[in-house]
Motif scaffolding. Structure first.
Motif, PDB file in Angstrom:
ATOM      1  N   SER A 127       0.776  -1.195   0.190  1.00  0.00           N
ATOM      2  CA  SER A 127      -0.121  -0.396   0.337  1.00  0.00           C
ATOM      3  C   SER A 127       1.183   1.129  -0.132  1.00  0.00           C
ATOM      4  O   SER A 127       1.963   1.299   0.607  1.00  0.00           O
ATOM      5  CB  SER A 127      -1.201   0.114   1.218  1.00  0.00           C
ATOM      6  N   PHE A 128       0.263   2.205  -0.863  1.00  0.00           N
ATOM      7  CA  PHE A 128       1.054   3.564  -0.798  1.00  0.00           C
ATOM      8  C   PHE A 128       2.095   3.657  -1.467  1.00  0.00           C
ATOM      9  O   PHE A 128       3.023   4.287  -1.065  1.00  0.00           O
ATOM     10  CB  PHE A 128       1.456   4.197   0.314  1.00  0.00           C
ATOM     11  N   GLY A 210      -2.665   5.815  -2.403  1.00  0.00           N
ATOM     12  CA  GLY A 210      -2.739   7.168  -2.038  1.00  0.00           C
ATOM     13  C   GLY A 210      -2.637   8.255  -2.609  1.00  0.00           C
ATOM     14  O   GLY A 210      -2.460   8.236  -4.857  1.00  0.00           O
ATOM     15  N   THR A 216       2.526   7.890  -6.788  1.00  0.00           N
ATOM     16  CA  THR A 216       1.210   7.375  -6.377  1.00  0.00           C
ATOM     17  C   THR A 216       0.362   8.591  -7.871  1.00  0.00           C
ATOM     18  O   THR A 216      -0.744   8.325  -7.673  1.00  0.00           O
ATOM     19  CB  THR A 216       1.154   7.194  -6.051  1.00  0.00           C
TER      20      THR A 216
ATOM     21  N   ARG B 141       5.658   6.134   7.918  1.00  0.00           N
ATOM     22  CA  ARG B 141       4.319   6.325   7.295  1.00  0.00           C
ATOM     23  C   ARG B 141       3.865   7.311   7.819  1.00  0.00           C
ATOM     24  O   ARG B 141       2.867   7.308   8.976  1.00  0.00           O
ATOM     25  CB  ARG B 141       3.945   5.262   6.658  1.00  0.00           C
ATOM     26  N   VAL B 143       1.375  10.637   6.870  1.00  0.00           N
ATOM     27  CA  VAL B 143       0.326  11.221   6.259  1.00  0.00           C
ATOM     28  C   VAL B 143      -0.357  12.176   6.190  1.00  0.00           C
ATOM     29  O   VAL B 143      -0.600  12.629   7.586  1.00  0.00           O
ATOM     30  CB  VAL B 143      -0.605  10.143   6.336  1.00  0.00           C
ATOM     31  N   VAL B 179       3.531   9.671   2.593  1.00  0.00           N
ATOM     32  CA  VAL B 179       3.190   8.529   1.965  1.00  0.00           C
ATOM     33  C   VAL B 179       2.466   8.877   0.772  1.00  0.00           C
ATOM     34  O   VAL B 179       2.029   8.373  -0.492  1.00  0.00           O
ATOM     35  CB  VAL B 179       3.529   7.141   2.449  1.00  0.00           C
ATOM     36  N   SER B 180       1.750   9.744   1.070  1.00  0.00           N
ATOM     37  CA  SER B 180       0.427  10.644   1.265  1.00  0.00           C
ATOM     38  C   SER B 180      -0.516  11.866   1.218  1.00  0.00           C
ATOM     39  O   SER B 180       0.154  11.633   2.589  1.00  0.00           O
ATOM     40  CB  SER B 180      -1.028   9.246   1.180  1.00  0.00           C
ATOM     41  N   GLU B 182      -3.400  13.825   1.220  1.00  0.00           N
ATOM     42  CA  GLU B 182      -5.028  13.053   1.165  1.00  0.00           C
ATOM     43  C   GLU B 182      -5.945  14.081   0.501  1.00  0.00           C
ATOM     44  O   GLU B 182      -4.996  15.375   1.117  1.00  0.00           O
ATOM     45  CB  GLU B 182      -5.467  12.240   2.254  1.00  0.00           C
ATOM     46  N   LYS B 191      -6.479   6.940   7.397  1.00  0.00           N
ATOM     47  CA  LYS B 191      -5.498   6.043   6.694  1.00  0.00           C
ATOM     48  C   LYS B 191      -4.604   5.363   8.132  1.00  0.00           C
ATOM     49  O   LYS B 191      -4.400   4.044   8.382  1.00  0.00           O
ATOM     50  CB  LYS B 191      -4.443   6.516   6.095  1.00  0.00           C
ATOM     51  N   GLU B 196      -2.540   2.427   8.124  1.00  0.00           N
ATOM     52  CA  GLU B 196      -1.917   2.351   7.363  1.00  0.00           C
ATOM     53  C   GLU B 196      -0.842   3.390   7.705  1.00  0.00           C
ATOM     54  O   GLU B 196       0.374   3.605   6.688  1.00  0.00           O
ATOM     55  CB  GLU B 196      -2.447   2.736   6.033  1.00  0.00           C
TER      56      GLU B 196
END
Lengths: 267, 271
Positions: A127-128, A210, A216, B141, B143, B179-180, B182, B191, B196
Motif C-alpha cells: 500500500s502507498f 494514496g 502515486t 509512514r 500521511v 506517503v500520501s 489526502e 488512513k 496504514e
C-alpha cells in the motif's frame, strides 16, 4: 407514419444520447483557449502524472494480458456450473464501486490486511507505493480483458484446435500458435479496454495507493487535485486523458477491423 | 407489421425509465437536495460530528425545518460554490477559501465561529517509539492532507515553524516519510486509524474522543491554530434559516458543543 418519417424519428431519438455524450467532451475541447491549454500543460503537476500514468498503465496492462490470457483460455474451454460461477465471480470488480475496491484491496494487502503477516515476513509493503497503483489498476481493468478474451477464444473454431492436437501439438503450443493468433483481434480489443480503464482509475488508487506526486499521483488524481487550485491545469490534463483514451479506442477499431478481415480471408 | 403497437411500447418504455430515474434520485446519497424548509450547509470535514449534533438541536428548535449537511475538504466545497452549487451556508476550516468566495461575492459577511489547534498525531503502535515532535522522522509512514486542503497547508506551516527549534532539515526529513497527501483531513485520519500510517497531521478536534491516538507535544512557537469562519451564501434560498444556524453556532450552547469536541473558542488567548 410513413417509412421516411419513422426513419427520421428513429434518428432523432438516437441523436439525443449521442449528443448528450458528445457535448461534455466537445466542451472540454473548445472551452479553453490555446494559450490557456499551454499554460495548463506547463503546470508542475502535469509531467510527473503523465509519466506515472504511462508507466503504471503499461505495467498493469502487460500483467493483465500475460496473466489473463491463459485464464481466459481455460475459462473458454471449461464447461459446467463451477466454471460459470468462477467466470461470474471474476466479473465482480466491474460492478463494485472503485472506492469499495480500494477498501477491499486495503483489507487484503494493507498493513492490517489478510496477507499482512506473510507480506511483512517478505519485507514487502504494497500500500502507498507505485506497485499499489499497478495493483489497483489490475484489479479494476482485468475483468474487461477477461470478458473480451474469453469471448474471443470461444469464437475460435473447435475443429482447428482438434486438428492442431491431432498433429501432436502440446496444450501450450495449441494456445500460443493456434488459439491466440486466431483470437488476436478480440484479445487486442480487450487489452485496449483494460488499458483505457486503468488509465481512468481513480477511487481504488486514491484509497489503496494514496496521492503523492511522482509516486502515486496518476493523471486522474492530478486532475482532481488541480481542480481545486488551477482549473486550466485540470482542463489541460483532462484533454490529454481524453485524447489518449480516444487514440486507444480508435486503434482498437482499426486493429479489430483489419484482424477480422484477415481471419475471414484465412478461414 | 403492427403499426399501432410501436407508440404504446415506446410510451411504456419512457414511463418506466422516468419512474426509475425519479426513484433513483430519491435514494441519491451525499448531494444535498434543496427541499422545502431545508437548510443546506456546506461544512469542512473536521466539523462532521459537531455539526451533525447541532443539526439535531436545530431541527428540534425549528419544527418543520430540516438541515442537510455536506462535508468535504473546504477547498472542494469552495470549488463547488464557485461553480454554482446551491447551499445556504458555508463553514470553512480556513479563512483563505472564505476570503476568495467573499471577493467573488459568492458569500456575505464571514464571521469566525471557532478555532482549532493543529495536532501531530501518532497511532498506538507508533507511540512507543515516537514521543516528541523531534522523533517524527522515525515514523515509517506519515500521511498529510494535500497542500490545497487547509489541513495540508497548516501541516506545511507547522513543519516550517518546526525548522527553528528542530533544525533546518527537519521539514525535509519529515517529507521523506510522507506517503500520501489526502484530499480532506478525514481521509488522513482514516488512513491513520486503518493502521496504514504511523503518524499524521490533523486537528486537535479529530483526536478528541479517540483514545487510540496520541497527540505529540509541540515545542514553543510551533503551534498552528486554524480559524474557522462561516458565512451565508449569496442567493441562498433559506437566508432566515442560515442566520438562525449562525446564531445557534455562536450561542453558548453551540460554543460549548464545539469546545467539547476539541475546538477552541474564537476569542481568547492562544493556548
Amino acid at each position: 407514419m410513413s417509412v421516411r418519417a419513422e426513419r427520421l424519428g428513429l434518428a432523432a431519438w438516437a441523436a439525443l444520447l449521442a449528443a448528450f455524450l458528445a457535448l461534455p467532451l466537445l466542451a472540454l475541447l473548445v472551452t479553453p483557449s490555446f494559450a490557456e491549454l499551454k499554460a495548463g500543460l506547463d503546470h508542475p503537476l502535469v509531467a510527473p502524472a503523465l509519466r506515472l500514468s504511462a508507466f503504471t498503465t503499461l505495467g498493469s496492462t502487460l500483467l493483465v494480458v500475460t496473466l489473463g490470457t491463459p485464464l481466459a483460455w481455460i475459462l473458454s474451454r471449461a464447461r459446467g456450473r463451477r466454471a460459470a460461477f468462477i467466470e461470474s465471480a471474476l466479473q465482480l470488480p466491474l460492478v463494485v464501486p472503485p472506492a469499495v475496491a480500494g477498501v477491499a484491496l486495503l483489507l487484503a494487502f494493507g498493513r492490517q490486511g489478510l496477507l499482512a503477516a506473510p507480506l511483512r515476513a517478505l519485507g514487502v509493503s504494497i500500500s502507498f507505493s507505485t506497485a499499489a497503483v499497478i495493483v489497483a489498476e489490475v484489479f479494476v481493468s482485468a475483468p474487461f480483458f477477461l470478458q473480451a478474451a474469453t469471448t474471443a477464444f470461444r469464437r475460435v473454431d473447435e475443429r482447428l484446435l482438434l486438428v492442431a492436437r491431432s498433429f501432436g501439438a502440446s496444450p501450450w503450443r495449441v494456445l500460443g500458435r493456434v488459439a491466440v493468433p486466431l483470437a488476436a483481434p478480440g484479445l487486442l480489443a480487450g487489452a485496449a479496454m483494460a488499458w483505457a480503464r486503468a488509465l481512468g482509475e481513480f477511487g481504488a488508487t486514491l484509497m489503496f495507493a494514496g496521492n503523492l506526486e511522482g509516486k502515486t499521483q496518476t493523471l486522474p488524481l492530478a486532475i482532481y487535485t488541480a481542480l481545486e487550485s488551477d482549473l486550466r491545469a485540470a482542463q489541460a490534463l483532462s484533454l490529454v486523458l481524453v485524447v489518449l483514451a480516444f487514440a486507444l479506442l480508435a486503434l482498437t477499431r482499426v486493429a479489430l477491423a483489419r484482424g477480422l478481415s484477415g481471419v475471414e480471408a484465412r478461414a | 407489421m403492427n403499426r399501432s403497437g410501436h407508440p404504446i411500447c415506446g410510451a411504456a418504455a419512457l414511463a418506466a425509465l422516468l419512474s426509475c430515474v425519479a426513484s433513483c434520485s430519491r435514494d441519491a446519497p451525499a448531494a444535498p437536495r434543496v427541499e422545502e424548509d431545508a437548510l443546506t450547509v456546506f461544512a469542512a470535514s473536521s466539523l462532521r460530528e459537531v455539526f451533525t449534533a447541532l443539526a439535531a438541536d436545530f431541527e428540534r428548535e425549528h419544527p418543520g425545518a430540516r438541515v442537510s449537511l455536506a462535508f468535504a475538504g473546504s477547498q472542494e466545497l469552495r470549488t463547488q460554490l464557485e461553480h454554482g452549487a446551491r447551499a445556504d451556508l458555508y463553514a470553512s476550516a480556513d479563512t483563505e477559501p472564505m476570503d476568495a468566495l467573499a471577493r467573488a461575492e459568492r458569500v456575505a459577511a464571514p464571521v469566525p465561529f471557532a478555532r482549532n489547534r493543529v495536532a501531530v498525531v501518532v497511532s498506538r503502535q507508533a507511540a512507543a517509539s515516537i514521543c516528541t515532535l523531534a522523533d517524527l522522522p522515525k515514523a515509517e509512514r506519515i500521511v498529510l492532507a494535500a497542500p490545497t486542503v487547509p489541513a495540508g497547508r497548516y501541516a506545511d506551516e507547522l513543519l516550517r515553524r518546526a525548522a527553528l527549534p528542530l533544525g533546518a532539515d527537519f521539514p525535509a526529513r519529515v517529507m521523506e516519510r510522507v506517503v500520501s497527501r489526502e484530499l480532506n483531513v478525514r481521509q488522513v485520519l482514516a488512513k491513520l486509524l486503518l493502521g496504514e500510517a504511523d503518524a499524521a497531521v490533523v486537528y486537535q478536534s479529530d483526536v478528541a474522543g479517540r483514545p487510540e491516538l496520541t497527540a505529540l507535544p509541540l515545542p514553543e512557537g510551533v503551534l498552528v491554530v486554524a480559524t474557522y469562519p462561516m458565512a451565508t451564501v449569496v442567493g441562498a434560498e433559506h437566508p432566515g434559516l442560515a442566520r438562525a444556524w449562525q446564531e445557534l453556532v455562536l450561542s453558548t450552547r453551540g460554543q460549548l458543543a464545539l469546545q467539547d469536541a476539541g475546538f477552541l473558542p474564537v476569542a481568547g488567548p492562544a493556548p
